[in-house]
Enzyme design. Structure first.
Site, PDB file in Angstrom:
ATOM      1  N   HIS A 169       2.888  17.992  52.079  1.00  0.00           N
ATOM      2  CA  HIS A 169       3.607  17.207  51.078  1.00  0.00           C
ATOM      3  C   HIS A 169       4.807  16.497  51.697  1.00  0.00           C
ATOM      4  O   HIS A 169       5.632  15.934  50.977  1.00  0.00           O
ATOM      5  CB  HIS A 169       4.098  18.106  49.941  1.00  0.00           C
ATOM      6  CG  HIS A 169       3.047  18.965  49.337  1.00  0.00           C
ATOM      7  ND1 HIS A 169       2.802  20.245  49.759  1.00  0.00           N
ATOM      8  CD2 HIS A 169       2.162  18.710  48.349  1.00  0.00           C
ATOM      9  CE1 HIS A 169       1.812  20.763  49.052  1.00  0.00           C
ATOM     10  NE2 HIS A 169       1.405  19.845  48.197  1.00  0.00           N
ATOM     11  N   HIS A 194      -4.181  14.529  48.544  1.00  0.00           N
ATOM     12  CA  HIS A 194      -4.669  15.149  49.778  1.00  0.00           C
ATOM     13  C   HIS A 194      -6.155  14.860  49.997  1.00  0.00           C
ATOM     14  O   HIS A 194      -6.802  15.542  50.776  1.00  0.00           O
ATOM     15  CB  HIS A 194      -4.467  16.660  49.732  1.00  0.00           C
ATOM     16  CG  HIS A 194      -3.066  17.082  49.462  1.00  0.00           C
ATOM     17  ND1 HIS A 194      -2.013  16.700  50.268  1.00  0.00           N
ATOM     18  CD2 HIS A 194      -2.528  17.840  48.470  1.00  0.00           C
ATOM     19  CE1 HIS A 194      -0.896  17.216  49.787  1.00  0.00           C
ATOM     20  NE2 HIS A 194      -1.175  17.895  48.699  1.00  0.00           N
ATOM     21  N   ASP A 204       0.933  26.481  42.901  1.00  0.00           N
ATOM     22  CA  ASP A 204      -0.496  26.792  42.884  1.00  0.00           C
ATOM     23  C   ASP A 204      -0.726  28.280  42.645  1.00  0.00           C
ATOM     24  O   ASP A 204      -1.559  28.677  41.823  1.00  0.00           O
ATOM     25  CB  ASP A 204      -1.146  26.386  44.208  1.00  0.00           C
ATOM     26  CG  ASP A 204      -1.222  24.882  44.401  1.00  0.00           C
ATOM     27  OD1 ASP A 204      -0.774  24.145  43.505  1.00  0.00           O
ATOM     28  OD2 ASP A 204      -1.709  24.447  45.450  1.00  0.00           O
ATOM     29  N   LYS A 226      -4.224  27.600  48.013  1.00  0.00           N
ATOM     30  CA  LYS A 226      -3.273  27.364  49.097  1.00  0.00           C
ATOM     31  C   LYS A 226      -1.931  28.002  48.740  1.00  0.00           C
ATOM     32  O   LYS A 226      -1.507  27.963  47.586  1.00  0.00           O
ATOM     33  CB  LYS A 226      -3.087  25.859  49.335  1.00  0.00           C
ATOM     34  CG  LYS A 226      -4.373  25.127  49.680  1.00  0.00           C
ATOM     35  CD  LYS A 226      -4.123  23.684  50.057  1.00  0.00           C
ATOM     36  CE  LYS A 226      -3.383  22.875  49.020  1.00  0.00           C
ATOM     37  NZ  LYS A 226      -4.073  22.825  47.715  1.00  0.00           N
TER      38      LYS A 226
END
Length: 329
Positions: A215, A56, A109, A104
């Site tokens: 993604h 990213h 995560d 995020k």
């Protein structure tokens, strides 16, 4: 698959070595490539740490430096960093004022940052970003995904931390900035994760994915490709409708490329979005156009709108010196 790589298993470490070497005045890399951090830390300041899967770029490593993050943890491509990476980063940049994780809203995560917070010896708080209006629950998240709006949250928190705001106040500010932010994206092509070697998803020549995640996760629907103005209209409408009665006044707008879209097209999309927002009573007073939260080589873009107040505007304008953002210094 055609990519400039030596081997899929070394792409991340080799890329990080080049990244840190190119920005050696700003960054250093941690042991075993677990994180990148500011070369010069400010004593007594709350430490800001973020991270996520690689692919990213420049998110998140490109936002490490004066006025933004103190450290960023890069996972493998589209894969969450591990708790030990986050813990190592926290130990490396904690100056005693506490640590704020900016996370995020993706399940991997969230889980790993929670584990790191539990293992940390100092005080840790978390700001969760969930700005994507496309879908309420996606392939990798419970609730809305955190996408390009994370950039705005990291910038204003970085400025406030430089000013000496304490941990609890930064947490409250981050939650407020996130609540003022909405995003939506569209994909024209897929991307290819190096370890997979094949496209993440298939799109026909005349198709696009409206509301795609960073993604390549499915969005609202797959539809025939249409004009830029119509794409912008759908994104602006979705964002404005989600804001509801608050959708007015001055705003920050990020027209973000996913990595494979020319700047000519991104500026065209920004022009369309700005006009549409203006008709709804939203004035674009601050903006960015470019590739800031990418999805490898995916063609497409996302639109982020943050409704501004005087404090958020001042903090956005504050000096910043990172590999990806620099002004005021």
């Amino acid at each position: 698959m055609k990519k400039l790589i030596n081997a899929t298993e070394t792409i991340l470490t080799e890329s990080l070595d080049g990244f840190v070497s190119a920005h050696r005045d700003i960054l250093v890399v941690g042991d075993e490539h677990k994180f990148v951090r500011r070369a010069s830390l400010k004593p007594g300041k709350v430490a800001l740490i973020s991270g996520g899967g690689s692919g990213h770029e420049p998110l998140h490593g490109g936002f490490v430096g004066l006025g933004m993050l103190d450290a960023a943890c890069p996972g493998q491509v589209f894969t969450s960093p591990t708790p030990d990476q986050m813990l190592a980063a926290a130990e490396a940049v904690d100056s005693g004022a506490g640590t704020l994780f900016i996370v995020k809203n993706y399940e991997g995560d969230v889980m790993n940052f929670e584990m790191a917070a539990e293992m940390a010896t100092g005080e840790v708080m978390t700001v969760l970003t969930d700005d994507d209006v496309a879908v309420e629950t996606s392939t990798f998240s419970t609730g809305r995904r955190g996408v390009a709006g994370t950039l705005f949250v990291e910038k204003v928190l970085g400025a406030a931390a430089e000013e000496g705001l304490d941990l609890a106040a930064l947490k409250a500010l981050g939650d407020r900035a996130n609540a003022a932010t909405r995003s939506m994206g569209v994909a024209l092509t897929s991307c290819t994760v190096p370890a997979a070697g094949t496209p993440t998803f298939e799109l026909g020549e005349g198709e696009m994915e409206m509301g795609v995640g960073i993604h390549g996760e499915p969005g609202r629907r797959r539809v025939p490709l249409t004009s830029a103005s119509e794409i912008a209209e759908e994104m602006v409408t979705a964002i404005a409708d989600d804001f509801g009665d608050k959708a007015r006044g001055e705003a920050f707008v990020l027209l973000n490329g996913f990595g494979g879209t020319p700047l000519m097209e991104l500026y065209l999309m920004f022009n369309a979005a700005q006009q549409l927002l203006g008709r709804r009573g939203i004035t674009v007073s601050r903006c960015l156009v470019g590739n800031y939260v990418t999805s490898l080589e995916m063609a497409g873009c996302s639109l982020t709108v943050t409704l501004l107040d005087d404090e958020l505007t001042r903090l956005w304008d504050a000096p910043v010196h990172t590999p990806a953002l620099r002004w005021g210094v």
